[in-house]
Motif scaffolding. Structure first.
Motif, PDB file in Angstrom:
ATOM      1  N   GLU A 217       0.833  -1.204   0.000  1.00  0.00           N
ATOM      2  CA  GLU A 217       0.000   0.000   0.000  1.00  0.00           C
ATOM      3  C   GLU A 217       0.865   1.251   0.000  1.00  0.00           C
ATOM      4  O   GLU A 217       0.551   2.251  -0.657  1.00  0.00           O
ATOM      5  CB  GLU A 217      -0.936  -0.011   1.217  1.00  0.00           C
ATOM      6  N   GLU A 218       1.965   1.197   0.734  1.00  0.00           N
ATOM      7  CA  GLU A 218       2.873   2.352   0.785  1.00  0.00           C
ATOM      8  C   GLU A 218       3.505   2.610  -0.575  1.00  0.00           C
ATOM      9  O   GLU A 218       3.632   3.765  -1.016  1.00  0.00           O
ATOM     10  CB  GLU A 218       3.965   2.100   1.828  1.00  0.00           C
ATOM     11  N   GLN A 219       3.889   1.528  -1.274  1.00  0.00           N
ATOM     12  CA  GLN A 219       4.479   1.683  -2.609  1.00  0.00           C
ATOM     13  C   GLN A 219       3.464   2.214  -3.610  1.00  0.00           C
ATOM     14  O   GLN A 219       3.807   2.997  -4.499  1.00  0.00           O
ATOM     15  CB  GLN A 219       5.041   0.345  -3.072  1.00  0.00           C
ATOM     16  N   LEU A 224       1.526   6.816  -6.915  1.00  0.00           N
ATOM     17  CA  LEU A 224       0.541   7.861  -7.221  1.00  0.00           C
ATOM     18  C   LEU A 224       1.144   9.255  -7.035  1.00  0.00           C
ATOM     19  O   LEU A 224       0.886  10.171  -7.817  1.00  0.00           O
ATOM     20  CB  LEU A 224      -0.693   7.691  -6.337  1.00  0.00           C
ATOM     21  N   LYS A 225       1.963   9.421  -5.979  1.00  0.00           N
ATOM     22  CA  LYS A 225       2.631  10.711  -5.739  1.00  0.00           C
ATOM     23  C   LYS A 225       3.590  11.037  -6.881  1.00  0.00           C
ATOM     24  O   LYS A 225       3.676  12.194  -7.323  1.00  0.00           O
ATOM     25  CB  LYS A 225       3.371  10.680  -4.409  1.00  0.00           C
ATOM     26  N   ALA A 226       4.320  10.017  -7.358  1.00  0.00           N
ATOM     27  CA  ALA A 226       5.260  10.241  -8.458  1.00  0.00           C
ATOM     28  C   ALA A 226       4.515  10.647  -9.725  1.00  0.00           C
ATOM     29  O   ALA A 226       4.945  11.558 -10.444  1.00  0.00           O
ATOM     30  CB  ALA A 226       6.076   8.970  -8.700  1.00  0.00           C
ATOM     31  N   ALA A 263       6.732   5.014 -12.505  1.00  0.00           N
ATOM     32  CA  ALA A 263       5.633   5.943 -12.777  1.00  0.00           C
ATOM     33  C   ALA A 263       5.662   6.408 -14.237  1.00  0.00           C
ATOM     34  O   ALA A 263       4.616   6.491 -14.896  1.00  0.00           O
ATOM     35  CB  ALA A 263       5.715   7.137 -11.834  1.00  0.00           C
ATOM     36  N   ILE A 264       6.852   6.701 -14.746  1.00  0.00           N
ATOM     37  CA  ILE A 264       6.968   7.127 -16.143  1.00  0.00           C
ATOM     38  C   ILE A 264       6.518   6.014 -17.081  1.00  0.00           C
ATOM     39  O   ILE A 264       5.777   6.244 -18.047  1.00  0.00           O
ATOM     40  CB  ILE A 264       8.418   7.557 -16.462  1.00  0.00           C
ATOM     41  N   LEU A 265       6.946   4.783 -16.802  1.00  0.00           N
ATOM     42  CA  LEU A 265       6.559   3.654 -17.642  1.00  0.00           C
ATOM     43  C   LEU A 265       5.054   3.406 -17.603  1.00  0.00           C
ATOM     44  O   LEU A 265       4.426   3.123 -18.629  1.00  0.00           O
ATOM     45  CB  LEU A 265       7.311   2.394 -17.201  1.00  0.00           C
TER      46      LEU A 265
END
Length: 285
Positions: A217-219, A224-226, A263-265
């Motif tokens: 969940e933390e990851q 989402l933040k990234a 996140a970019i991928l």
């Protein structure tokens, strides 16, 4: 060991099927027909079809191999040339030191090479561990779940009984290393982890969504933040250099580098971002 496996003649590839599957080689020459045992392991290396690996394409689209030969390997690892300035500098420093005549001290491990060979030989000849009932139950449950998940993902590398046998062999090898008589659940879990980060990672386009390495969940929150930081840095219809964007995410926004790349991928796969010329990324309008 086979190097440049992708450049091997198709007839030679077919010829090693029997050696890898039945551990035998059939010979029929000069009126002599016989079968020889081949007690060996195959370690092969191959290059992608287009020269470099593309994270946005499936592994199957970049490998010029039939599924029949891929399913015969216990583990398959993706070895990618990641551009890391610090690692590149250390590698260059080491290579120049070798060619300039500098003396490089060899580091000794806890065991010498001779002692390690004797230990491996003893493990092979003296240990024959058997799978315990608890470990067998774990194997069955994981195999069924992996098959079901890979069917939904339409994986390019088939997951068959051969892969189940591969996990059993890895589990037995781990037990042999510890000179154990039984294969317990810890050996099976470690074998499943190795299988997940190798073959399943190669077979799955989306990466790390199958097996034991789910995102916590933390990851997920970090991911989402990234993605939100990327949306702030790249406006709709705007462009930014991919390496500069990654550097901004890591240095300015404090995002972990691995999570920033993920996140970019993810946004590229969703077509929210699109790759353009000169290593730039454009955000969809």
């Amino acid at each position: 060991c086979i190097d440049e496996f992708d450049k091997m003649d198709i007839n030679d590839r077919v010829a090693i099927h029997e050696a890898m599957e039945q551990q035998t080689i059939s010979i029929a020459k000069a009126g002599i027909t016989t079968m020889l045992n081949t007690r060996c392991s195959v370690l092969a290396a191959a290059n992608p079809r287009f020269g470099t690996y593309d994270d946005l394409e499936t592994t199957g689209e970049q490998m010029d191999f039939e599924t029949t030969i891929l399913s015969r390997f216990d583990m398959m690892f993706l070895v990618k040339d990641v551009r890391d300035p610090e690692r590149d500098f250390n590698l260059c420093k080491h290579m120049t030191a070798l060619h300039s005549g500098e003396v490089v001290e060899a580091r000794e491990g806890p065991l010498s090479v001779l002692e390690l060979r004797k230990y491996i030989s003893y493990c092979r000849n003296k240990c024959e561990p058997r799978v315990s009932p608890e470990a067998a139950e774990v194997l069955k449950n994981h195999y069924v779940s992996i098959r079901q998940a890979m069917k939904q993902e339409k994986a390019t590398v088939p997951i068959t009984v051969r892969q189940l046998e591969a996990i059993i062999r890895i589990s037995e090898s781990l037990a042999k290393m510890e000179l154990r008589e039984d294969v317990d659940t810890s050996h099976v879990e470690e074998a499943l982890r190795l299988f997940t980060v190798s073959t399943l990672d190669s077979a799955n386009k989306d990466r790390a969504h199958i097996g034991t390495d789910h995102l916590s969940e933390e990851q997920k929150e970090d991911l989402l933040k990234a993605e939100e930081q990327i949306r702030r840095l790249v406006p709709r219809g705007g462009r930014k250099n991919r390496h500069q964007l990654l550097a901004l995410l890591v240095q300015s926004a404090g995002i972990d580098e691995v999570m920033a790349k993920r996140a970019i991928l993810e946004m590229l796969r969703r077509r929210e971002l699109q790759e353009r010329a000169a290593g730039t990324i454009e955000r969809a309008e």
